[in-house]
Design an enzyme around this catalytic site. Sequence first.
Site, mmCIF file in Angstrom:
data_model
loop_
_atom_site.group_PDB
_atom_site.id
_atom_site.type_symbol
_atom_site.label_atom_id
_atom_site.label_comp_id
_atom_site.label_asym_id
_atom_site.label_seq_id
_atom_site.Cartn_x
_atom_site.Cartn_y
_atom_site.Cartn_z
ATOM 1 N N GLU A 70 0.811 -1.217 0.000
ATOM 2 C CA GLU A 70 0.000 0.000 0.000
ATOM 3 C C GLU A 70 0.842 1.264 0.000
ATOM 4 O OE1 GLU A 70 -0.679 -2.543 2.042
ATOM 5 O OE2 GLU A 70 -2.668 -3.229 1.439
ATOM 6 N N HIS A 139 -10.986 -4.480 10.594
ATOM 7 C CA HIS A 139 -11.679 -4.398 9.298
ATOM 8 C C HIS A 139 -13.014 -3.672 9.422
ATOM 9 C CE1 HIS A 139 -8.868 -7.615 8.202
ATOM 10 N NE2 HIS A 139 -9.231 -7.490 6.951
HETATM 11 C C1 LIG Z 1 -2.427 -4.176 4.755
HETATM 12 C C2 LIG Z 1 -3.429 -5.072 4.148
HETATM 13 N N1 LIG Z 1 -3.671 -4.987 2.825
HETATM 14 C C3 LIG Z 1 -4.571 -5.787 2.244
HETATM 15 C C4 LIG Z 1 -5.266 -6.699 2.981
HETATM 16 C C5 LIG Z 1 -6.324 -7.559 2.335
HETATM 17 N N2 LIG Z 1 -5.839 -8.930 2.223
HETATM 18 C C6 LIG Z 1 -6.142 -9.855 3.139
HETATM 19 S S1 LIG Z 1 -5.393 -11.294 2.832
HETATM 20 C C7 LIG Z 1 -4.689 -10.711 1.437
HETATM 21 C C8 LIG Z 1 -3.828 -11.601 0.614
HETATM 22 C C9 LIG Z 1 -2.651 -12.069 1.340
HETATM 23 O O1 LIG Z 1 -1.906 -12.897 0.538
HETATM 24 P P1 LIG Z 1 -0.765 -13.763 1.159
HETATM 25 O O2 LIG Z 1 0.148 -12.933 1.971
HETATM 26 O O3 LIG Z 1 -0.153 -14.549 0.053
HETATM 27 O O4 LIG Z 1 -1.518 -14.736 2.172
HETATM 28 P P2 LIG Z 1 -2.594 -15.867 1.829
HETATM 29 O O5 LIG Z 1 -3.927 -15.227 1.864
HETATM 30 O O6 LIG Z 1 -2.281 -16.437 0.512
HETATM 31 O O7 LIG Z 1 -2.440 -16.843 2.933
HETATM 32 C C10 LIG Z 1 -5.031 -9.389 1.232
HETATM 33 C C11 LIG Z 1 -4.594 -8.579 0.090
HETATM 34 C C12 LIG Z 1 -5.013 -6.742 4.365
HETATM 35 N N3 LIG Z 1 -5.675 -7.581 5.161
HETATM 36 N N4 LIG Z 1 -4.085 -5.946 4.911
#
Ligand SMILES: Cc1ncc(C[n+]2csc(CCOP(=O)(O)OP(=O)(O)O)c2C)c(N)n1
Lengths: 337, 325
Positions: A70, A139
Amino acid sequence: MPQKSFRQALNEALHHEMGRDPTVIVLGEDIAGGAGASGQQDAWGGAFGVTKGLLGAFGPLRVRDTPISESAFVGAAAGAAVTGLRPVAEIMFVDFLGVCFDQIFNQAAKFRYMFGGKAVTPFVLRATYGAGTRSASQHSQALYPIFTHVPGLKVVIPSSPYDAKGLLIQAIRDNDPVIFLENKLLYDTVGEVPDGAYAIPFGEANVLREGGDATIIAFGRMVHFAQEATAILAAEGIDCTVVDPRTTSPLDEDTILETAEETGRVVIVDEANPRCGMAADISSIIAENAFGALKAPIMKVTAPHTPVPYAPNLEAAYLPDAKRIAEAVRKTMAYRK
Amino acid sequence: MTGMQLSREKLLEAYRMMRTIRVFEDRVSAEMASGDIPGNTHLYAGQEASAVGVCMNLVQSDNIASTHRGHGHCIAKGCDVHGMMAEIFGKDTGICRGKGGSMHIADLSKGMLGANGIVGGGPPLACGAAMTAQVLGRDDVAVVFSGDGAINQGTTAESMNLAQVWKLPVIFAVEDNGFGEATASSFVVAGEIVKRADALGMAFAKVDGVDFFAVHDAAAEAVARARRGEGPTLLHIETPRYYGHFSGDPDNYRTAEEKAAMRRDRDCLTTFRRRVGEAKLLAESDLDAVDAEVQAVIDSAVKAARAAPQPPLDSLTTDVYVRYP
Ligand SMILES: Cc1ncc(C[n+]2csc(CCOP(=O)(O)OP(=O)(O)O)c2C)c(N)n1
Ligand SMILES: [Mg+2]
């Protein structure tokens, strides 16, 4: 007039402005979705489906799925804005802005002032806000007071599909950085929305209802609860005005003061935490400028000074609702009859 | 000690934890679908060998920081399954008294610093836990589990550098399930993840997260290095993600064939059973008995969670501060 959802209204605004102006771009996480994957492309159209179809219409140069970075992409949006684009960045939940405050507060918000009026930063940051989805403390926040506090930012909180479209178009055309906050529980609400493009100016409150007994001032989803409360109160013979300022910065102080002068009894509903919030801010403006007209203390209906809890019963107790609003209005009515 | 040299009890424990995570997640998925669990969850099914392979090398005083996909990490670090289930149901008997929910399950007494709703929230916290150990002269280590998506968060990059310059006893366990939400990691991750560690002079390893033994052995080395005071390690653990990103995800960005093949060919539980069978370490009947026990535990956890009371309303305003004013 055609009936459309809040989500569709926003989607139309983006389509209009991207079609009209090639410098408008959108960027964010999964705003298309499916990038690099084996299945459907534009699979999500954003976590809440608001940007669906933009990828097909405008292509990947202008519709950019970002890494989860971000600070980098919000800052890039600010940097692009000051160099000739009109970026619309999407952050799924306003809570996540915690990781990129610097780019908003210290960078985008202050360019114009720090650079002696030479910078124009037409930058829109869209994010969802609000409790009620059982999504717990990280959230669910309603952080608009924080942005409102920062000079240089404009802050918009639409409450209806009609306003959502017109305010987003204005936000994109506006030459200042705009924080545009969408309550996630409003996306499926439906209302009249014209097909064409139209802009609603910032700093102009919407008076949804006029009644002589008391005024309820509310933002976003709380406007709907305020309306519900007026129905309850009308049955008791209490006739209320409902004012939705629509933008917290700039704030339509004139309309707020006019209605305070007229009814003399004001209830302010704010889903944010109470300290240094909009309810506190507006009540200080009224107390300072319309003190003589007040017939009762200004009442605030807000969330408590706590994070947002997860358990449904606690979350329900956290949020203001029509019952609490009606109760506050009754209290102002009962004060020195 | 390598995974293959673990005692019979330890092997059964590892299998029990992995099976517990799988059954827990499948059950949460089913209960979500029936509408009895509030909100959303991110399920860990498919990734069990990662959490368990790493955590089998830890003791209670070691800390872990987790993610939004945290149920597996919690179970592997010893959090109470009944308390977790009640938390997810939003009940007063929940591990966080119903205030946190799925994304905030934590038990500091077990060295579980919390699931996390913020991607990239965990790495700095793990550095902090490691700093506590360093300052107090303990040999505890800290592990941060994070996703392939979180590798792009500034906090991750900053934490990796901090850990390396301060020689903190931290393990960055990067669980690469190929996706951050609906976007493939190939689309958003530049270069190789392990090279980000290499660039800092940090030790690293890339392991098959479907194989408990591969994860276990790589983590054993990393933990030993950290305990010796030789600093952090990055583990790049490749795993499948069985469910969509969150409980309501249509998961339409992956083809049906891809998803079927993933479940067929990349299952850490069948892989474990095959490997211990081939090495004649455990009998099929031992493992079947664990399956039955686990099923009974999860059934009982759901039953208890359903029957448990909601949190009292006055808890809305408690625990914001230790003392206020
Ligand atoms: C700072 C932030 N940005 C965006 C999100 C929304 N979000 C939640 S999970 C996720 C994906 C995370 O991907 P990864 O780190 O690969 O973990 P996975 O879900 O695959 O276990 C996103 C973008 C968030 N929770 N926090
Ligand atoms: Mg991932």
